[in-house]
Design a protein around this motif. Structure first.
Motif, PDB file in Angstrom:
ATOM      1  N   PRO A  91      51.365  18.716   3.006  1.00  3.46           N
ATOM      2  CA  PRO A  91      52.482  19.435   2.382  1.00  3.46           C
ATOM      3  C   PRO A  91      53.605  19.629   3.399  1.00  3.46           C
ATOM      4  O   PRO A  91      53.356  19.951   4.567  1.00  3.46           O
ATOM      5  CB  PRO A  91      51.859  20.770   1.968  1.00  3.46           C
ATOM      6  N   THR A  92      54.839  19.416   2.959  1.00  4.22           N
ATOM      7  CA  THR A  92      55.962  19.455   3.886  1.00  4.22           C
ATOM      8  C   THR A  92      56.066  20.790   4.607  1.00  4.22           C
ATOM      9  O   THR A  92      56.391  20.849   5.798  1.00  4.22           O
ATOM     10  CB  THR A  92      57.273  19.138   3.144  1.00  4.22           C
ATOM     11  N   GLU A  93      55.794  21.891   3.913  1.00  5.97           N
ATOM     12  CA  GLU A  93      55.876  23.199   4.563  1.00  5.97           C
ATOM     13  C   GLU A  93      54.864  23.326   5.696  1.00  5.97           C
ATOM     14  O   GLU A  93      55.146  23.960   6.720  1.00  5.97           O
ATOM     15  CB  GLU A  93      55.678  24.322   3.538  1.00  5.97           C
ATOM     16  N   GLU A  94      53.694  22.709   5.521  1.00  5.58           N
ATOM     17  CA  GLU A  94      52.697  22.745   6.594  1.00  5.58           C
ATOM     18  C   GLU A  94      53.143  21.894   7.778  1.00  5.58           C
ATOM     19  O   GLU A  94      52.917  22.254   8.936  1.00  5.58           O
ATOM     20  CB  GLU A  94      51.341  22.273   6.059  1.00  5.58           C
ATOM     21  N   CYS A  99      55.395  21.891  13.325  1.00  3.92           N
ATOM     22  CA  CYS A  99      56.506  21.550  14.221  1.00  3.92           C
ATOM     23  C   CYS A  99      57.103  22.806  14.855  1.00  3.92           C
ATOM     24  O   CYS A  99      57.395  22.828  16.065  1.00  3.92           O
ATOM     25  CB  CYS A  99      57.589  20.794  13.459  1.00  3.92           C
ATOM     26  N   LEU A 100      57.268  23.839  14.050  1.00  5.25           N
ATOM     27  CA  LEU A 100      57.849  25.082  14.576  1.00  5.25           C
ATOM     28  C   LEU A 100      56.939  25.736  15.599  1.00  5.25           C
ATOM     29  O   LEU A 100      57.406  26.281  16.606  1.00  5.25           O
ATOM     30  CB  LEU A 100      58.130  26.046  13.421  1.00  5.25           C
ATOM     31  N   ILE A 101      55.626  25.674  15.363  1.00  5.43           N
ATOM     32  CA  ILE A 101      54.675  26.235  16.331  1.00  5.43           C
ATOM     33  C   ILE A 101      54.783  25.499  17.660  1.00  5.43           C
ATOM     34  O   ILE A 101      54.835  26.106  18.739  1.00  5.43           O
ATOM     35  CB  ILE A 101      53.238  26.173  15.780  1.00  5.43           C
ATOM     36  N   LEU A 102      54.837  24.157  17.609  1.00  6.21           N
ATOM     37  CA  LEU A 102      54.962  23.367  18.829  1.00  6.21           C
ATOM     38  C   LEU A 102      56.262  23.697  19.561  1.00  6.21           C
ATOM     39  O   LEU A 102      56.292  23.825  20.791  1.00  6.21           O
ATOM     40  CB  LEU A 102      54.899  21.871  18.498  1.00  6.21           C
TER      41      LEU A 102
END
Length: 333
Positions: A91-94, A99-102
């Protein structure tokens, strides 16, 4: 120490581009010999001078998994390896969350990796949403199958600053991919103004010195922003397991030779999977991974083989590297 080997190494350090036969001679040096350690010392020295003594950790997120008809024998997604039996797109949100976590953990660049089975339009749609959320302050890098100039331009328009692409060892034999397609993708990336990252991969103990030299020269001629070397991680119960795996010690020697062969025009030198031995020998680029991974047999590699940002940064610290804070300099303009 062998005088010829020392001369080749010293002349590489002085800035001379070493020739094919000289690269072969460096690869042929016995592991754990005085000459091998001199090669690794020189590789580290060149990497430090090229990068100002700074290493980077890039983050990669796999966006899909499933059987792929390219049938790369070393890949868990190969349909012939029967690891993944159904197509699945995260899912795109996942994908965005990973990406945001990285990014929050300090990744210097973010890669979106997709198998050759994912439609290009779908990939661009995912990338557009990731780019919107990540912002322009971190380089976004594509890792996809082969592409032409039109697709390369579309990647750039979608927000990608560069691509990872490689003409792999055994291409066209261990894979169903025409090596010419790989070279055409290199040219398409250059024509579109996309920066290229590449490396000599995936290295196995059965590969000849001639093939290592060939792929090293091809990588150099592609004019990338980083190169390096990656070993093959055997997928359990597959044909390539009979060859075993190249040791991390051997890979340290190989990546140091690649570093010397590339010369001073390339700042980055990578190794994968991350390890202290390789970083000590001159690898100043490691990857943290999330989502699907062609070297893993699960859909969420962060719960298995994949290294996280903290572990990668610790490995670089153990090898006495300082880690860059902020956007990648390798992919800087």
């Amino acid at each position: 120490m062998d005088a010829t080997i020392k001369r080749i190494i010293d002349e590489a350090l002085s800035g001379r581009i070493i020739e094919d036969k000289e690269i072969n001679a460096l690869y042929a040096v016995p592991l754990l010999s005085e000459e091998s350690f001199y090669i690794q010392w020189a590789g580290r020295k060149m990497s430090e001078e090229c990068s100002g003594g700074m290493a980077e950790v890039h983050g990669q997120v796999g966006v899909n998994s499933g059987p792929c008809s390219c049938n790369c024998a070393f890949c868990s997604f190969a349909a012939s390896n029967k690891v993944f039996t159904e197509q699945h797109v995260e899912p795109t949100e996942e994908i965005i969350d990973k990406c945001l976590i990285l990014k929050e953990q300090g990744a210097n660049a973010i890669y979106l990796m997709a198998t050759a089975t994912l439609g290009f339009t779908s990939y661009l749609e995912i990338a557009a949403r990731v780019y919107e959320r990540l912002g322009k302050d971190i380089p976004l890098i594509a890792n996809i199958g082969d592409f032409n100039r039109e697709k390369a331009l579309a990647l750039k328009e979608a927000g990608f600053i560069g691509v990872y692409h490689a003409l792999r060892i055994g291409e066209g034999i261990a894979t169903r991919i025409d090596p010419k397609k790989r070279m055409e993708s290199f040219a398409a990336a250059r024509a579109a103004g996309l920066l290229l990252g590449t490396c000599v991969e995936p290295v196995g103990p059965e590969h000849s010195l001639d093939e290592l030299v060939q792929k090293t020269v091809i990588a150099r001629e592609a004019r990338p922003v980083f190169s390096g070397a990656m070993r093959r991680i055997n997928i359990p119960d597959t044909e390539l397991c009979r060859h075993g795996m190249t040791s991390e010690a051997r890979m340290a020697h190989i990546l140091a030779v690649v570093r010397l062969a590339m010369g001073y025009g390339i700042a980055g030198n990578c190794t994968h999977e991350p390890n202290v031995t390789g970083a000590q020998a001159g690898a100043n680029l490691l990857w943290a991974e999330a989502g699907a991974n062609p070297r893993d047999v699960v859909e969420e590699t962060e719960s298995s083989r994949g290294f996280d940002m903290k572990r990668c940064r610790n490995i670089l610290a153990e090898a006495e590297w300082k880690v860059l804070e902020g956007p990648s300099r390798f992919f800087g303009r």
